[in-house]
Design a protein around this motif. Structure first.
Motif, PDB file in Angstrom:
ATOM      1  N   LYS A  90      -4.058   7.159   0.584  1.00  0.00           N
ATOM      2  CA  LYS A  90      -3.389   8.422   0.895  1.00  0.00           C
ATOM      3  C   LYS A  90      -3.569   9.395  -0.255  1.00  0.00           C
ATOM      4  O   LYS A  90      -3.688   8.992  -1.426  1.00  0.00           O
ATOM      5  N   LEU A  91      -3.597  10.690   0.076  1.00  0.00           N
ATOM      6  CA  LEU A  91      -3.634  11.729  -0.950  1.00  0.00           C
ATOM      7  C   LEU A  91      -2.765  12.897  -0.505  1.00  0.00           C
ATOM      8  O   LEU A  91      -2.559  13.127   0.691  1.00  0.00           O
ATOM      9  N   LYS A  92      -2.258  13.638  -1.502  1.00  0.00           N
ATOM     10  CA  LYS A  92      -1.381  14.773  -1.238  1.00  0.00           C
ATOM     11  C   LYS A  92      -1.626  15.826  -2.296  1.00  0.00           C
ATOM     12  O   LYS A  92      -1.582  15.544  -3.497  1.00  0.00           O
ATOM     13  N   THR A  93      -1.905  17.070  -1.881  1.00  0.00           N
ATOM     14  CA  THR A  93      -2.183  18.150  -2.822  1.00  0.00           C
ATOM     15  C   THR A  93      -0.899  18.868  -3.203  1.00  0.00           C
ATOM     16  O   THR A  93       0.032  18.988  -2.397  1.00  0.00           O
TER      17      THR A  93
ATOM     18  N   PRO B 153       0.830  -1.223   0.000  1.00  0.00           N
ATOM     19  CA  PRO B 153       0.000   0.000   0.000  1.00  0.00           C
ATOM     20  C   PRO B 153       0.856   1.261   0.000  1.00  0.00           C
ATOM     21  O   PRO B 153       1.989   1.271   0.500  1.00  0.00           O
ATOM     22  N   VAL B 154       0.316   2.321  -0.556  1.00  0.00           N
ATOM     23  CA  VAL B 154       0.960   3.630  -0.514  1.00  0.00           C
ATOM     24  C   VAL B 154       0.644   4.264   0.841  1.00  0.00           C
ATOM     25  O   VAL B 154      -0.517   4.430   1.203  1.00  0.00           O
ATOM     26  N   THR B 155       1.686   4.597   1.580  1.00  0.00           N
ATOM     27  CA  THR B 155       1.503   5.161   2.923  1.00  0.00           C
ATOM     28  C   THR B 155       1.771   6.657   2.992  1.00  0.00           C
ATOM     29  O   THR B 155       1.280   7.323   3.899  1.00  0.00           O
ATOM     30  N   ASN B 156       2.551   7.189   2.045  1.00  0.00           N
ATOM     31  CA  ASN B 156       2.814   8.637   2.081  1.00  0.00           C
ATOM     32  C   ASN B 156       3.405   9.078   0.747  1.00  0.00           C
ATOM     33  O   ASN B 156       4.059   8.298   0.054  1.00  0.00           O
ATOM     34  N   MET B 157       3.138  10.347   0.399  1.00  0.00           N
ATOM     35  CA  MET B 157       3.719  10.984  -0.776  1.00  0.00           C
ATOM     36  C   MET B 157       4.180  12.381  -0.398  1.00  0.00           C
ATOM     37  O   MET B 157       3.695  12.964   0.573  1.00  0.00           O
TER      38      MET B 157
ATOM     39  N   VAL C 261       7.169   8.653  -3.539  1.00  0.00           N
ATOM     40  CA  VAL C 261       6.130   7.763  -3.016  1.00  0.00           C
ATOM     41  C   VAL C 261       6.799   6.668  -2.214  1.00  0.00           C
ATOM     42  O   VAL C 261       7.747   6.031  -2.688  1.00  0.00           O
ATOM     43  N   CYS C 262       6.316   6.468  -0.992  1.00  0.00           N
ATOM     44  CA  CYS C 262       6.842   5.381  -0.168  1.00  0.00           C
ATOM     45  C   CYS C 262       5.735   4.357   0.072  1.00  0.00           C
ATOM     46  O   CYS C 262       4.561   4.715   0.239  1.00  0.00           O
ATOM     47  N   HIS C 263       6.102   3.103   0.063  1.00  0.00           N
ATOM     48  CA  HIS C 263       5.183   1.985   0.221  1.00  0.00           C
ATOM     49  C   HIS C 263       5.572   1.220   1.486  1.00  0.00           C
ATOM     50  O   HIS C 263       6.764   1.032   1.776  1.00  0.00           O
ATOM     51  N   CYS C 264       4.573   0.783   2.212  1.00  0.00           N
ATOM     52  CA  CYS C 264       4.837   0.026   3.436  1.00  0.00           C
ATOM     53  C   CYS C 264       3.637  -0.844   3.759  1.00  0.00           C
ATOM     54  O   CYS C 264       2.486  -0.404   3.672  1.00  0.00           O
ATOM     55  N   ASN C 265       3.912  -2.083   4.127  1.00  0.00           N
ATOM     56  CA  ASN C 265       2.884  -3.013   4.575  1.00  0.00           C
ATOM     57  C   ASN C 265       2.854  -2.966   6.094  1.00  0.00           C
ATOM     58  O   ASN C 265       3.773  -3.470   6.761  1.00  0.00           O
TER      59      ASN C 265
ATOM     60  N   VAL D 186      -2.780  10.654  -5.502  1.00  0.00           N
ATOM     61  CA  VAL D 186      -3.622   9.716  -4.766  1.00  0.00           C
ATOM     62  C   VAL D 186      -3.020   8.325  -4.894  1.00  0.00           C
ATOM     63  O   VAL D 186      -2.656   7.895  -5.996  1.00  0.00           O
ATOM     64  N   GLY D 187      -2.886   7.622  -3.756  1.00  0.00           N
ATOM     65  CA  GLY D 187      -2.365   6.257  -3.743  1.00  0.00           C
ATOM     66  C   GLY D 187      -3.409   5.273  -3.253  1.00  0.00           C
ATOM     67  O   GLY D 187      -4.289   5.632  -2.463  1.00  0.00           O
ATOM     68  N   ASN D 188      -3.301   4.018  -3.703  1.00  0.00           N
ATOM     69  CA  ASN D 188      -4.286   3.013  -3.322  1.00  0.00           C
ATOM     70  C   ASN D 188      -3.632   1.840  -2.602  1.00  0.00           C
ATOM     71  O   ASN D 188      -2.434   1.862  -2.282  1.00  0.00           O
ATOM     72  N   GLN D 189      -4.404   0.791  -2.375  1.00  0.00           N
ATOM     73  CA  GLN D 189      -3.995  -0.319  -1.527  1.00  0.00           C
ATOM     74  C   GLN D 189      -2.929  -1.207  -2.185  1.00  0.00           C
ATOM     75  O   GLN D 189      -2.134  -1.845  -1.493  1.00  0.00           O
ATOM     76  N   ILE D 190      -2.895  -1.275  -3.503  1.00  0.00           N
ATOM     77  CA  ILE D 190      -1.945  -2.158  -4.189  1.00  0.00           C
ATOM     78  C   ILE D 190      -0.719  -1.413  -4.695  1.00  0.00           C
ATOM     79  O   ILE D 190       0.048  -1.933  -5.513  1.00  0.00           O
ATOM     80  N   GLY D 191      -0.511  -0.170  -4.238  1.00  0.00           N
ATOM     81  CA  GLY D 191       0.720   0.547  -4.557  1.00  0.00           C
ATOM     82  C   GLY D 191       0.669   1.401  -5.801  1.00  0.00           C
ATOM     83  O   GLY D 191       1.709   1.918  -6.214  1.00  0.00           O
TER      84      GLY D 191
END
Length: 594
Positions: free
Chosen positions: A458-461, A163-167, A179-183, A470-475
């Motif tokens: 996650k979303l970031k303006t 999942p995408v956790t932060n941008m 974009v960072c991904h973390c389970n 915008v990031g979703n559950q599968i990265g």
């Protein structure tokens, strides 16, 4: 240069055309005199009478000359400047302009010129450019429709979709996004090759510009707004890392494990400082830590989120941090969203722990997933949690001033628009991104965009206002672009939004005052009851609570009333039964008599 305005008109509108030709007079009819007719006339004295069909006017002529005026323009490059002014020298031309503007006749001349120009403008505006001249063409709507489109899509390069956790957007205008991904699943088996974070260019969605390789998973990462090459990240094991993209894809420095957080770092933000190297982090272990990238061995300061009023802070009573908020215009203030639904307003300059944690708001029943102040109204902040988003004011601590209805899908994140202050975004677990505009509709989203079939995380303006990441559950990461009416404010928007916030704040203050009055009356009633109990002698068993006595009286009155109703119904049934028996007896006698 003469300004000419041709006016065209159809020939048929001038009337019937006059046809002239050269021909002599023609005798149409002749009436000769007759002496027989003169007998019928009465003679009288001669009278002279003048008859004229139109008004008599005197003819007068004066030889005059008409003044002819012509409008002309002057190009200063071609010789409009005085001879003593060098048009190639910018300072001389500016000095001459200032000299002319200070002349007393300058304002009068400009007024005369403006009148002529105003006349031309009014003639130009006499035509309604929005008028519909053709009935078979649909009129063009004057308001721009709210639209959104997907600009780019970035895929997770790892075989294991995380999942995408932060941008975070780069500070050079948003040309890049990291974009960072973390389970975050507890005790999930994640190999070291699945720890990568990616730096993407907006124009190149095929391959990332840089792949960051931390030793553990990065939960959050942020660009330094003063240096586009410097980054900090919060790791899954509680450490914080410092990055310099000019020195490769490995972290430059790490915090010492003994001084780091004990749980994953959920949020990390840069703060205003003279050196531009300070940041702070928050974790679910209940602590906030301030760091300096030049000295990562020990944190500069540590705050335990113990909201109790005890003098000594205890880590066992600390609240876990889920999100941090920091507004650069208020350097000493920050806000913390906790796992149990509270938002704590803090002041770093406070000396005692109670002074540092000034106010507490109970915002949601679950973790606070998003927390952000409005860019133009810093007293108002947005929170997202559970199935709703709420707007709060620092002046109202008991309830929000505005909120959305509860959605069927859980909300995962939210943020204000940095350029249009009345717009905020919410991400949902059903893959829909909602855009809310408070100036258009306060009860429903202005537009809902179906981003993906997977839950959004996650979303970031972007600081430009039109783009949002915008990031979703599968990265998968999506770059969405919105129309201008959802991205930029008009001249009256700020005043209208100010009126909305002030009205809702006043309403909530009135409700809070009413609730405090009700609670005060209840406490007063309870205290008076307790005082009466203390005054009664303990041996006196005849004392009874007045509330209990009233309840017993009401209870027995209801029983008595219901008993009377039942007795009356029984009496009516008995009378009905007796009448029925009498009727049956009469019928039997009639049958026996024959």
């Amino acid at each position: 240069m003469d300004l000419t305005f041709p006016y065209e008109k159809k020939r048929s509108e001038f009337g019937k055309q006059c046809m002239f030709n050269d021909r002599g007079p023609e005798l149409i009819d002749s009436c000769p005199s007759s002496l027989r007719v003169s007998v019928d006339f009465i003679r009288r004295n001669p009278v002279n009478t003048g008859v004229q069909n139109s008004k008599i006017q005197a003819e007068h002529e004066i030889n005059t000359y008409r003044a002819e005026y012509s409008n002309a323009l002057m190009n200063h490059v071609e010789g409009g400047w005085p001879k003593d002014v060098n048009i190639a020298d910018e300072e001389q031309t500016k000095r001459y302009r200032r000299k002319v503007e200070k002349d007393e006749s300058y304002a009068h001349i400009m007024q005369q010129l403006c009148k002529n120009m105003e006349n031309c403008i009014l003639q130009n505006n006499a035509i309604n450019i929005y008028q519909q001249y053709y009935t078979d063409v649909e009129p063009t709507p004057l308001t721009e429709p709210c639209t959104a489109r997907t600009v780019n899509v970035f895929q997770d390069q790892s075989s294991l979709k995380r999942p995408v956790t932060n941008m975070s957007w780069s500070p050079d205008g948003g040309s890049r996004v990291i974009v960072c991904h973390c389970n975050l699943v507890y005790q999930a088996n994640i190999q070291s090759k699945h720890h990568h974070s990616y730096v993407w260019e907006l124009e190149n969605p095929n391959t990332p510009q840089m792949i960051l390789n931390p030793p553990t998973q990065s939960v959050c990462i942020e660009y330094n707004q003063k240096d586009q090459n410097s980054l900090v990240s919060g790791q899954y094991n509680g450490q914080v890392a410092v990055w310099d993209v000019r020195r490769g894809n490995e972290p430059v420095d790490f915090s010492v494990m003994e001084c780091s957080h004990r749980d994953p770092v959920n949020s990390i933000l840069w703060i205003n400082s003279k050196s531009g190297t300070e940041f702070f982090s928050g974790s679910t272990d209940g602590t906030l830590k301030w760091w300096d990238t030049r000295k990562m061995k020990d944190p500069l300061e540590t705050l335990i989120l113990d909201a109790s009023k005890s003098e000594e802070q205890s880590i066992s009573n600390a609240l876990g941090c889920s999100i941090l908020e920091y507004e650069h215009t208020i350097p000493t203030r920050f806000m913390v969203g906790t796992e149990n639904g509270y938002v704590i307003s803090c002041n770093r300059k406070g000396k005692a722990p109670n002074e540092k944690m000034m106010a507490r708001y109970h915002t949601h029943y679950g973790p606070v997933l998003a927390l952000q102040r409005n860019a133009a109204f810093v007293k108002n902040f947005l929170t997202v949690g559970d199935w709703t988003a709420r707007i709060w004011s620092e002046d109202c601590k008991e309830s929000a001033i505005m909120w959305t209805s509860y959605h069927k899908a859980r909300l995962s994140d939210g943020a204000w628009s940095p350029t249009r202050y009345s717009v905020f975004y919410t991400a949902r677990s059903d893959g829909i991104l909602d855009v809310w505009d408070l100036l258009q509709d306060q009860h429903a989203a202005t537009i809902g965009v179906k981003i993906s079939d997977e839950p959004l995380t996650k979303l970031k303006t972007n600081e430009g206002g039109r783009l949002i990441c915008v990031g979703n559950q599968i990265g998968t990461t999506y770059i969405i672009e919105f129309s201008d009416n959802l991205s930029y404010s008009n001249k009256n928007d700020k005043a209208l939004l100010t009126a909305i916030f002030e009205r809702e704040t006043r309403r909530e203050k009135i409700l809070e005052a009413r609730n405090r009055e009700i609670r005060l009356k209840q406490r007063t009633a309870r205290s008076s009851t307790q005082l009466a109990e203390e005054q009664v002698d303990t041996d006196d068993t005849s004392f009874e609570d007045p509330n209990v006595v009233a309840a017993e009286q009401e209870f027995f009155a209801i029983i008595e009333r219901e008993t009377k109703v039942e007795e009356e119904e029984e009496e009516e049934e008995e009378e009905g039964q007796e009448n029925l028996e009498l009727l049956q007896g009469f019928d039997t006698e009639d049958e026996v008599k024959p």
